[in-house]
Design an enzyme around this catalytic site. Structure first.
Site, mmCIF file in Angstrom:
data_model
loop_
_atom_site.group_PDB
_atom_site.id
_atom_site.type_symbol
_atom_site.label_atom_id
_atom_site.label_comp_id
_atom_site.label_asym_id
_atom_site.label_seq_id
_atom_site.Cartn_x
_atom_site.Cartn_y
_atom_site.Cartn_z
ATOM 1 C CE LYS A 1 -3.441 -2.491 2.467
ATOM 2 N NZ LYS A 1 -4.270 -2.655 3.426
ATOM 3 C CB SER B 1 -6.252 -7.824 5.894
ATOM 4 O OG SER B 1 -5.728 -6.748 5.176
ATOM 5 C CE LYS C 1 -3.880 1.049 5.077
ATOM 6 N NZ LYS C 1 -3.326 0.414 6.108
ATOM 7 C CB THR D 1 -5.042 1.767 9.377
ATOM 8 O OG1 THR D 1 -5.202 0.775 8.531
ATOM 9 C CG2 THR D 1 -3.693 1.991 9.505
ATOM 10 C CG ASN E 1 1.165 3.705 8.475
ATOM 11 O OD1 ASN E 1 2.024 4.289 8.088
ATOM 12 N ND2 ASN E 1 1.031 2.369 8.228
ATOM 13 C CD GLU F 1 4.387 0.710 3.256
ATOM 14 O OE1 GLU F 1 4.998 1.407 2.309
ATOM 15 O OE2 GLU F 1 4.608 -0.742 3.140
#
Length: 336
Positions: free
Chosen positions: A106, A136, A189, A246, A254, A279
């Protein structure tokens, strides 16, 4: 039964390897590091990325790129976003015409502003490229905890084939033609999750988190639609679904990095503490560049960039977000 190669032996690659092995497929996990292949083959556990999760004996490990790629019906590309292009370039010459590559990373490539699927298609044009995304976390998928994801492809038949590969009683898979929207939602996200973590680090509450999630998905959807994605994708699993988990879960690197930044760490200190690729830090600049390119207002993404790269204090960023010009939430045309 299919022959599946997972490119990448991190937490997500291993979580999917366990899932696909349990689905009855022949699974090989590739790593560029020979010592990692030896360690995983012997110990059957990645103590750093996925501690306490046993890797079945039937999952094989491979360091030779040609061997890993040529025998696969489906290749799952599960490397961190900064390494997507270099990894795709590494194995592209071994990919046959029409071979499936499912990208599960991602991010947005900063230099090109391409989604990761676009990067793979650029490097391996002979492949059939797909994307799998949704709420996930590997820590739960590897333990068989139920969740639901979406797989996106250009052709319906390809989506249905891959849906059958991944689907199980603990991993429900939907299909979608909107690869672009799935990729944008999955990448951005992580930037919003950094902001949510910063709010946690500052000691703010559930109201703040809910507000960030809600306004965050509005920003993501605005950009995605400007780029040509389907608005409904952002109401689904790869949009609001992935964003919620997330922003809320301590499995999220994150969010964890954001918490540390909210507590006063620099981005580099936070990433060192998390000890995995964060990320959102790598996608933040690209997200802001896309906002400028498509002339889309993304105030949360803008403030995250100022915090990460211009040393703005998170508390000052929150104040600026709260004191922005007054707005209407929905369409002005609905007033009577």
């Amino acid at each position: 039964m299919a022959d599946i190669t997972i490119m990448g032996a991190g937490s997500w690659g291993l979580g999917l390897a366990i899932l696909l092995n349990n689905n009855g497929h022949r699974v090989t996990v590739w790593s560029v590091f020979k010592e990692e292949v030896i360690q995983l083959s012997n110990e059957r556990e990645n103590k750093k990325c996925l501690p306490g999760v046993h890797i079945p004996e039937t999952v094989m490990f491979e360091a030779d790129t040609k061997t890993a790629v040529e025998s696969a019906d489906v290749i799952v590309l599960a490397v961190a976003s900064p390494y997507t292009r270099s990894t795709a370039k590494l194995f592209s010459k071994y990919v046959k015409e029409g071979q499936y590559i499912v990208n599960v990373g991602k991010g947005i490539e900063e230099a090109s502003l391409m989604t990761l699927c676009q990067v793979v298609e650029d490097e391996i044009p002979q492949a059939v490229v797909a994307v799998l995304s949704g709420p996930s976390h590997a820590e739960e998928v590897g333990r068989g905890i139920p969740t639901t994801c979406v797989i996106g492809t250009h052709k319906k038949a390809d989506a249905e084939y891959l849906q059958n590969i991944f689907m199980s009683d603990v991993f429900r898979v939907y299909t979608s033609p909107d690869m672009l929207g799935i990729c944008v939602g999955g990448a951005l996200k992580n930037v919003i999750a950094l902001a949510a973590g910063m709010a946690d680090g500052l000691g703010y509450g559930d109201n703040t988190k809910a507000a960030l999630i809600t306004r965050g998905i509005a920003e993501i959807a605005r950009l995605g639609m400007a780029m040509g994605a389907d608005e409904m994708t952002f109401t689904g699993l790869s949009g609001i679904g992935d964003l919620i988990v997330t922003c809320a879960s301590m499995h999220s690197r994150n969010r964890r990095a954001g918490i540390l930044i909210g507590q006063g760490y620099t981005k580099d200190q936070a990433m060192e503490e998390v000890q995995m690729v964060v990320e959102g830090v790598f996608s933040a600049k690209a997200a802001y560049a896309l906002a400028k390119k498509y002339n889309v207002e993304m105030p949360i993404v803008e403030q995250v960039n100022l915090i990460l790269f211009e040393d703005k204090k998170p508390a000052d960023a929150v104040k600026e977000l709260m004191l922005r010009d007054k707005k209407i939430e929905t369409d002005n045309s609905l007033w009577k």
